[in-house]
Design an enzyme around this catalytic site. Sequence first.
Site, PDB file in Angstrom:
ATOM      1  N   GLU A   1      10.646   8.888   0.695  1.00 26.95           N
ATOM      2  CA  GLU A   1      10.435   9.646   1.468  1.00 26.95           C
ATOM      3  C   GLU A   1      10.843  11.135   0.863  1.00 26.95           C
ATOM      4  OE1 GLU A   1      11.954   9.532   5.429  1.00 26.95           O
ATOM      5  OE2 GLU A   1      11.285  11.566   6.044  1.00 26.95           O
ATOM      6  N   ASP A   2      12.044  11.295   0.245  1.00 24.21           N
ATOM      7  CA  ASP A   2      13.088  12.465  -0.121  1.00 24.21           C
ATOM      8  C   ASP A   2      12.715  12.804  -1.777  1.00 24.21           C
ATOM      9  OD1 ASP A   2      13.625  12.677   2.558  1.00 24.21           O
ATOM     10  OD2 ASP A   2      15.612  11.883   2.205  1.00 24.21           O
TER      11      ASP A   2
END
Length: 757
Positions: free
Chosen positions: A91-92
Amino acid sequence: MSEEEKLAAEERMIDDEFQALINDYLNSNHRRKVEIITKAFNMAREAHKGVRRRSGEPYIMHPLAVARIVSREMGLGSTSISAALLHDVVEDTDYTVEDLRVIFGDKIAQIVDGLTKISHGMFGENVSAQAENFRKLLLTMSEDIRVILIKIADRLHNMRTLSSMTSAKQFKVTGETLYIYAPLAHRLGLFAIKTELEELCFKYEHPEAYAQLEKKVEMTSQERYEIYESFAEPVVKELDKMNIEYEMRARVKSLYSIWKKMQAKGIDFSEVYDLFAVRIIFEIFPGMDEKKQCWDIYSAITDIYKLRPDRIRDWVSHPKANGYQALHLTVMGPDGKWIEIQIRSRRMDDIAEKGFAAHWKYKENKIEEDNELEKWLKTVQEVLANPNPNAIDFLDTVKMNLFASEIFVFTPKGEIKTLPLGATALDFAYNIHTRIGDHCLGAKVNHTLVPLSQKLKSGDQVEILTSQSQQPQREWLNYVTTAKARTKIEASLRRQRRRVGERGKKMMEDFFGEEEIDNTLYNKALNYFQVEKREDLHYGIGSGDLKLPDSTEKLLKQREALQPKQDNLFVRYMKQAMGAIKKTPEENKNMAAEQSVPGTKNGAIDKKSVFKLQEVNFKKNFIVAPCCNPLPGDDVFGFITDKEEVEVHKRSCETGIKLKSSFGQKILAVEWGDYKQYSFLAAIVFTGIDRLGILNTILSKLSDGIVVNIQSVNVSSKDGIFEGVLHVYVHSVEDVNALSSKIAKVDGVTTVHRALI
Ligand code: MN
């Protein structure tokens, strides 16, 4: 410290935390797969390098903490720990699920993918997330339950570090947690985590209430300790004789559950009587049946204390679907109050706190997470698929009725009284003593005020409230089933009637003065009052039901229309009291209009001065949410409606919780501004024993010293118990509390609490 030294210290902190994680893992009896965990850690550390959390910590500390929860508090193995370490990587950072698949294989990649989808799909900033859908998603995704478990661990760590978030974000997070995560953790049997999640939500949503309750629990600890000590002493003596290894302690309820009980029942802290339970955890004696050991301890305790038979819960023979096992019983403690006791083996205790994963600890050989999870999953899926988890606790619904025609109830001191089935509180009072019955004012069953007509159940603890001025009433005959009570009431009614009749006769003699009351005179009087018998005449005059006219001539010459039947005392006093306020409904309506109450159509006031946004300076209209009707002083939050208005809810509002969890991006932090000049409608509900003039007393206490703007008072009364609802205009929640405590001080009032309008 130089910048370089600071960074070096941080790196050491990260290394230490990782070592702690590895130690947790090695202390479990999972197969030793340290290598893959180390690989996952190194990759996550590299991927999040240079990134910090809002708190200023290096980002990697978060996945590390989540992995430790997964290992230590859930008991999961290397696959879950690795996935937890990697949970924010896709996600990051620039890594993809494909990258993970190449390095860590299908399973871990699939779990991380699932975790990424949950946060993107449902809680991304641009999407209007819907909690209901999220719950469904979780259910269908349970093909790999580890996604859910890691998500819960992720949430737990975010809750533990919530203080660094903005207020608006905090409310969004607590709302979701109460609506989705805590119930889910409960269903999965993660009891310790569920409790901590709720406790943290309570702390952030109601900081003052939390602090106050924490202080009260602390202040009363000595008192509880003494009760526990006097309870424990003989038990310890018995258990020591049995040669078992065990641990016994008092467990105080969570602050959240105490608070919820106080809110739900409208009671004060001092009225929560089941503040703690006693837990006995024993070590399994080799070669001995665990279940038998539970019942041995049970029998030792019930030899000492009186058992409440309807409160036995045997979750040893029939475990709950989430895996919970224990034997619960309730006995009457040395101080006459019920004490709940939970008997568990060490194994059962582990499962109760940590859920199913704790089973693995009790396997003989080193275990393979995948195989064990598969077995567990089957059970969990059954639990998740069941729409009504309460239906599983079938013992709750099966009432233990030991004797079909008799019930046994307890006195406050723990004495057992046997009564026929259907007996009421009033029967119980007469069973103890005629004097107690005759002066019976009300009863408390299991510490709650009930009408005298209340039917008792086996196991009820009954306390009778008496007053010397009380005497048996005719309607009491409808409330009793025992012959003894009936005979005694009838005898007393006859005595009362005789006394009143004598007084009436005397009054009549005084009325006629010198004149002798012969048959003619009697007949005229009987005719005047339209009664048939002399006894009734005497009684009517004596009781005041029949009013003698100003002069004897009137009685002798003309027959007036019979006086209207009188209200019972309570209604009469109520009417008088309402008259004393001297406000017609019409006047009240006018007043309401003048007051321009926010949230009503009349409220053409500058609401911006009543509410203040904490963070952003919006130009919006405010409305008071009708579902919870907050008052100034309540903990509140704002919700932006479709009409672009800010709806202000209590933080504890049920509807509000759903809004917070479903529409996080529409939540605003709101606080009360300059509200002093405005009035708000509030409702206070009070109950008590119906005695002569009590409402009058309440109303005079209310207006004592301050001007109270009462909109209405409604009182209903049944079998000597009344319930009153007071609608009143106030400036803040403090006004409500001040009024409530005034009402509470009136003799005979037993409960007072604020209610929804
Ligand atoms: Mn996370």
